[in-house]
Design a protein around this motif. Sequence first.
Motif, PDB file in Angstrom:
ATOM      1  N   ILE A   9       0.839  -1.204   0.000  1.00 33.11           N
ATOM      2  CA  ILE A   9       0.000   0.000   0.000  1.00 33.11           C
ATOM      3  C   ILE A   9       0.872   1.251   0.000  1.00 33.11           C
ATOM      4  O   ILE A   9       0.656   2.177  -0.793  1.00 33.11           O
ATOM      5  N   ASP A  10       1.871   1.276   0.875  1.00 28.89           N
ATOM      6  CA  ASP A  10       2.764   2.434   0.964  1.00 28.89           C
ATOM      7  C   ASP A  10       3.479   2.687  -0.360  1.00 28.89           C
ATOM      8  O   ASP A  10       3.549   3.828  -0.829  1.00 28.89           O
ATOM      9  N   LYS A  11       3.993   1.646  -0.986  1.00 37.08           N
ATOM     10  CA  LYS A  11       4.751   1.786  -2.232  1.00 37.08           C
ATOM     11  C   LYS A  11       3.898   2.385  -3.350  1.00 37.08           C
ATOM     12  O   LYS A  11       4.334   3.285  -4.060  1.00 37.08           O
ATOM     13  N   PHE A  12       2.668   1.887  -3.500  1.00 37.47           N
ATOM     14  CA  PHE A  12       1.824   2.383  -4.589  1.00 37.47           C
ATOM     15  C   PHE A  12       1.196   3.742  -4.278  1.00 37.47           C
ATOM     16  O   PHE A  12       0.743   4.429  -5.194  1.00 37.47           O
ATOM     17  N   ASN A  13       1.174   4.166  -3.021  1.00 37.02           N
ATOM     18  CA  ASN A  13       0.631   5.478  -2.660  1.00 37.02           C
ATOM     19  C   ASN A  13       1.687   6.579  -2.645  1.00 37.02           C
ATOM     20  O   ASN A  13       1.343   7.745  -2.470  1.00 37.02           O
ATOM     21  N   ARG A  14       2.940   6.221  -2.817  1.00 37.77           N
ATOM     22  CA  ARG A  14       4.005   7.227  -2.810  1.00 37.77           C
ATOM     23  C   ARG A  14       3.921   8.103  -4.061  1.00 37.77           C
ATOM     24  O   ARG A  14       3.643   7.631  -5.160  1.00 37.77           O
ATOM     25  N   ILE A  15       4.209   9.370  -3.871  1.00 38.19           N
ATOM     26  CA  ILE A  15       4.188  10.333  -4.980  1.00 38.19           C
ATOM     27  C   ILE A  15       5.133   9.885  -6.097  1.00 38.19           C
ATOM     28  O   ILE A  15       4.790   9.960  -7.276  1.00 38.19           O
ATOM     29  N   ILE A  29      -2.451   3.021  -9.675  1.00 37.34           N
ATOM     30  CA  ILE A  29      -3.298   2.173  -8.836  1.00 37.34           C
ATOM     31  C   ILE A  29      -4.043   3.061  -7.847  1.00 37.34           C
ATOM     32  O   ILE A  29      -3.429   3.812  -7.094  1.00 37.34           O
ATOM     33  N   LYS A  30      -5.369   2.952  -7.834  1.00 36.01           N
ATOM     34  CA  LYS A  30      -6.187   3.786  -6.942  1.00 36.01           C
ATOM     35  C   LYS A  30      -6.760   3.013  -5.769  1.00 36.01           C
ATOM     36  O   LYS A  30      -7.094   3.605  -4.750  1.00 36.01           O
ATOM     37  N   THR A  31      -6.889   1.690  -5.892  1.00 36.21           N
ATOM     38  CA  THR A  31      -7.434   0.867  -4.812  1.00 36.21           C
ATOM     39  C   THR A  31      -6.556  -0.349  -4.628  1.00 36.21           C
ATOM     40  O   THR A  31      -6.209  -1.013  -5.602  1.00 36.21           O
ATOM     41  N   VAL A 105       7.203  -2.179 -10.220  1.00 36.75           N
ATOM     42  CA  VAL A 105       7.034  -1.647  -8.859  1.00 36.75           C
ATOM     43  C   VAL A 105       6.964  -2.794  -7.851  1.00 36.75           C
ATOM     44  O   VAL A 105       7.609  -2.747  -6.789  1.00 36.75           O
ATOM     45  N   LEU A 106       6.207  -3.833  -8.157  1.00 41.94           N
ATOM     46  CA  LEU A 106       6.092  -4.966  -7.236  1.00 41.94           C
ATOM     47  C   LEU A 106       7.439  -5.633  -6.988  1.00 41.94           C
ATOM     48  O   LEU A 106       7.737  -6.037  -5.861  1.00 41.94           O
ATOM     49  N   LYS A 107       8.277  -5.733  -8.012  1.00 40.93           N
ATOM     50  CA  LYS A 107       9.583  -6.383  -7.866  1.00 40.93           C
ATOM     51  C   LYS A 107      10.556  -5.577  -7.002  1.00 40.93           C
ATOM     52  O   LYS A 107      11.590  -6.088  -6.608  1.00 40.93           O
ATOM     53  N   GLU A 108      10.221  -4.338  -6.685  1.00 38.52           N
ATOM     54  CA  GLU A 108      11.072  -3.501  -5.830  1.00 38.52           C
ATOM     55  C   GLU A 108      10.750  -3.678  -4.348  1.00 38.52           C
ATOM     56  O   GLU A 108      11.479  -3.194  -3.497  1.00 38.52           O
TER      57      GLU A 108
END
Length: 175
Positions: A9-15, A29-31, A105-108
């Motif tokens: 959640i944190d990774k995908f919500n980062r600016i 990703i919004k949800t 992003v997921l692989k990070e």
Amino acid sequence: MKNLYLKIIDKFNRIETIERFTEKGLPYIKTIDLYAGQDYNESAFEAHLFPALFVKWSIDYLQNPPSALLTFRVCWEQLRDTSSLNETPEEALRFMDFINLVDEVLKEIETEHTSKFTLLSEELNIEDTITDTHSLNYRCSYTGKSKIAKTNYQAGAIDEVQQEGTIFTTVDVIS
């Protein structure tokens, strides 16, 4: 797994992550939610904003170290024709660029109890879902739990035993 879920959640919500999507003209990703069939039964869940990322996992404790299998269901609304009759297939197929960036992003992501993800497979889901769905399947090591119960006993060995003293026995005398 709680730490991993919160990290996702944190990774995908980062600016910085959102900007990676918007700089390429892609939706971000919004949800994010734990997977519970949201892409099949929209009326059973609160409204979701798309694109969405739904997460589920299973952990195999028989491997050493234990291994987690993670499935990410990436949902988006496909509003363009992807057929060969479309005059601008590049625009219709931008969801593939979107999926590739989600994969990057997921692989990070890794936590103190999970390693980075290894992509095992992916699938364009053709099920009768309320939105288009693509599954990304990963494996990572997991050290958050042990398959063996913890005990207070300590293992060890006795190297040398010395015996001192005398053994007395009594003899009953029958008269």
